[in-house]
Write an enzyme that holds these catalytic residues in place. Structure first.
Site, mmCIF file in Angstrom:
data_model
loop_
_atom_site.group_PDB
_atom_site.id
_atom_site.type_symbol
_atom_site.label_atom_id
_atom_site.label_comp_id
_atom_site.label_asym_id
_atom_site.label_seq_id
_atom_site.Cartn_x
_atom_site.Cartn_y
_atom_site.Cartn_z
ATOM 1 N N GLU A 34 -2.543 -1.606 -21.954
ATOM 2 C CA GLU A 34 -2.097 -2.464 -23.055
ATOM 3 C C GLU A 34 -3.299 -3.079 -23.775
ATOM 4 O O GLU A 34 -3.347 -3.163 -24.998
ATOM 5 C CB GLU A 34 -1.217 -3.607 -22.523
ATOM 6 C CG GLU A 34 0.020 -3.166 -21.746
ATOM 7 C CD GLU A 34 -0.235 -2.989 -20.256
ATOM 8 O OE1 GLU A 34 -1.313 -2.467 -19.886
ATOM 9 O OE2 GLU A 34 0.633 -3.371 -19.463
ATOM 10 N N GLU B 48 -5.060 20.965 2.807
ATOM 11 C CA GLU B 48 -5.062 22.430 2.616
ATOM 12 C C GLU B 48 -5.223 23.229 3.904
ATOM 13 O O GLU B 48 -5.231 24.445 3.868
ATOM 14 C CB GLU B 48 -6.164 22.813 1.626
ATOM 15 C CG GLU B 48 -5.854 22.386 0.210
ATOM 16 C CD GLU B 48 -6.216 23.439 -0.833
ATOM 17 O OE1 GLU B 48 -6.548 24.570 -0.471
ATOM 18 O OE2 GLU B 48 -6.183 23.077 -2.021
HETATM 19 C C1 AOF Z 1 -0.944 -2.940 -16.367
HETATM 20 N N1 AOF Z 1 -1.551 -2.006 -17.111
HETATM 21 O O1 AOF Z 1 -2.957 -0.302 -17.325
HETATM 22 C C2 AOF Z 1 -2.633 -1.149 -15.180
HETATM 23 C C3 AOF Z 1 -1.953 -2.118 -14.400
HETATM 24 O O2 AOF Z 1 -7.513 -5.059 -10.236
HETATM 25 P P1 AOF Z 1 -6.848 -4.915 -11.565
HETATM 26 O O3 AOF Z 1 -7.024 -6.055 -12.472
HETATM 27 O O4 AOF Z 1 -7.130 -3.595 -12.257
HETATM 28 O O5 AOF Z 1 -5.310 -4.905 -11.225
HETATM 29 C C4 AOF Z 1 -4.762 -3.850 -10.544
HETATM 30 C C5 AOF Z 1 -3.262 -3.994 -10.611
HETATM 31 O O6 AOF Z 1 -2.871 -4.096 -11.982
HETATM 32 C C6 AOF Z 1 -2.551 -2.770 -10.086
HETATM 33 O O7 AOF Z 1 -2.278 -2.888 -8.704
HETATM 34 C C7 AOF Z 1 -1.282 -2.811 -10.889
HETATM 35 O O8 AOF Z 1 -0.422 -3.789 -10.354
HETATM 36 C C8 AOF Z 1 -1.758 -3.292 -12.241
HETATM 37 N N2 AOF Z 1 -2.165 -2.164 -13.069
HETATM 38 N N3 AOF Z 1 -1.114 -2.976 -15.028
HETATM 39 O O9 AOF Z 1 -0.246 -3.790 -16.924
HETATM 40 C C9 AOF Z 1 -2.388 -1.110 -16.584
HETATM 41 N N4 AOF Z 1 -3.491 -0.261 -14.615
HETATM 42 ZN ZN ZN Z 2 -2.446 -5.372 -16.892
#
Ligand code: AOF
Ligand code: ZN
Length: 345
Positions: free
Chosen positions: A52, A319
């Site tokens: 986002e 594998e």
């Molecule tokens: C979203 N959009 O593109 C992603 C999300 O350590 P951080 O800050 O990267 O947080 C990791 C957590 O954030 C991951 O476990 C999941 O809950 C969320 N990932 N959320 O809104 C994203 N990659």
């Molecule tokens: Zn996020």
């Protein structure tokens, strides 16, 4: 009012993070106005902006009340490596959000949707949930089971043999089957795992050289110069090698050794061979063993925990050979099993 096509586009974008997001989620987002996509973003790498934020950093135009943001994972509401996406969407004045699946991460799991709704945003979803969950099966497995998603791949000839009678390497699959398994199995897992016996008998390269993947640049007519030639990352290789028997000239420790993880029994760390391999950049993991089997929980802890040189993994393609398959089956560590039947006699 909602269009599943846009969610599928989010998944296409999300897949660009494959092999790069480590123990994080594969996420893509699109911004839609009057039925047309006007901006896109995706989670490109471990620690990078969430989808986002990547989208809203790239899109600097106006945001209108009728605009809709689609994203395949519920927006996060926690401060992690980056600030909460929910705050960003609220601040930017987005009025409608369509999400693909709830986030299984306990720091989010429904609270992201709640936070958006509390701010007056119209939140719709889940949309195309099965596809979204499939795309993020590794991430879901990490967050709900504490281990990577595990697929077992077996190749046998028409009689059921996996090697020659003396145990030596036998080519079983056809070129078409290799292309298929590189494209749909290897390229869709973060790591390929084998026992050291397979390395000794077959000396495989364990990469995705036969994968038939269209480069992003070819898909979209983008300027090649802007595209990193490493668009497609080979999975890590994981070799289970309790006694550190791996030949020093094995392809997996001479070709891109930094993509190889060797697991051995505790106490081998100071072994001369292990030290040399470590010097080449091979990742070494020493693990406790019980009854000839590794302590899997200890292995998962290492594999899902990022370090400065390793972002963690979320899925493994096992594998072979037969002993390794049996160990995974015995430990009930198989989420999915794929059987390729070779046509050669
Ligand atoms: C979203 N959009 O593109 C992603 C999300 O350590 P951080 O800050 O990267 O947080 C990791 C957590 O954030 C991951 O476990 C999941 O809950 C969320 N990932 N959320 O809104 C994203 N990659
Ligand atoms: Zn996020």
């Amino acid at each position: 009012m909602v269009n599943p096509e846009f969610m599928r586009r989010c998944l296409d974008l999300a897949s660009r993070g494959r092999g790069r997001v480590g123990n994080g989620a594969l996420v893509g987002a699109v911004f839609v106005r009057q039925g047309m996509i006007i901006a896109e973003g995706f989670h490109a790498a471990y620690g990078a902006s969430h989808a986002e934020r990547a989208l809203l950093d790239a899109y600097t135009g106006e945001i209108l009340p009728e605009d809709v943001l689609y994203v395949n994972l519920e927006p996060c509401c926690h401060q992690g490596k980056t600030p909460p996406c929910t705050n960003l969407l609220i601040e930017k004045g987005i009025k409608t959000v369509v999400y693909g699946m709830l986030d299984p991460d306990p720091r989010v799991s429904g609270q992201g949707v709640q936070a958006l709704r509390a701010a007056g945003i119209n939140v719709i979803g889940p949309l195309e949930r099965a596809l979204c969950e499939r795309m993020n099966r590794g991430f879901v497995s990490l967050r709900t089971k504490g281990r990577p998603w595990i697929t077992l791949k077996q190749a046998r000839d028409a009689q059921g043999a996996i090697s020659n009678d003396d145990g030596s390497f036998k080519k079983i699959t056809s070129a078409d089957q290799d292309a298929w398994s590189h494209t749909f199995l290897r390229a869709r897992h973060d790591a390929i795992l084998v026992g050291v016996g397979s390395i000794i008998s077959d000396n495989p390269l364990l990469n995705i050289r036969f994968a038939q993947i269209v480069k992003f640049s070819q898909m979209e007519g983008l300027n090649e110069d802007k595209i990193n030639e490493n668009n497609f990352i080979n999975p890590y290789r994981i070799v289970l090698d309790p006694q550190c028997r791996i030949p020093m000239d094995a392809k997996v420790v001479t070709d891109t050794p930094e993509r190889t993880i060797i697991c051995f029994n505790e106490g081998q760390e100071q072994d001369e061979k292990a030290l040399t391999l470590g010097g080449r950049g091979v990742h070494l993991v020493s693990l406790p063993m019980h009854d000839d089997a590794f302590n899997w929980e200890a292995l998962w802890r290492v594999l899902i925990t990022p370090t400065a040189t390793f972002p963690g993994i979320a899925s493994i393609l096992v594998e072979g050979g037969s002993r390794t398959w049996k160990e995974f089956q015995r430990a009930l560590l198989v989420d999915e099993a794929i059987h390729l039947v070779g046509r050669f006699l």
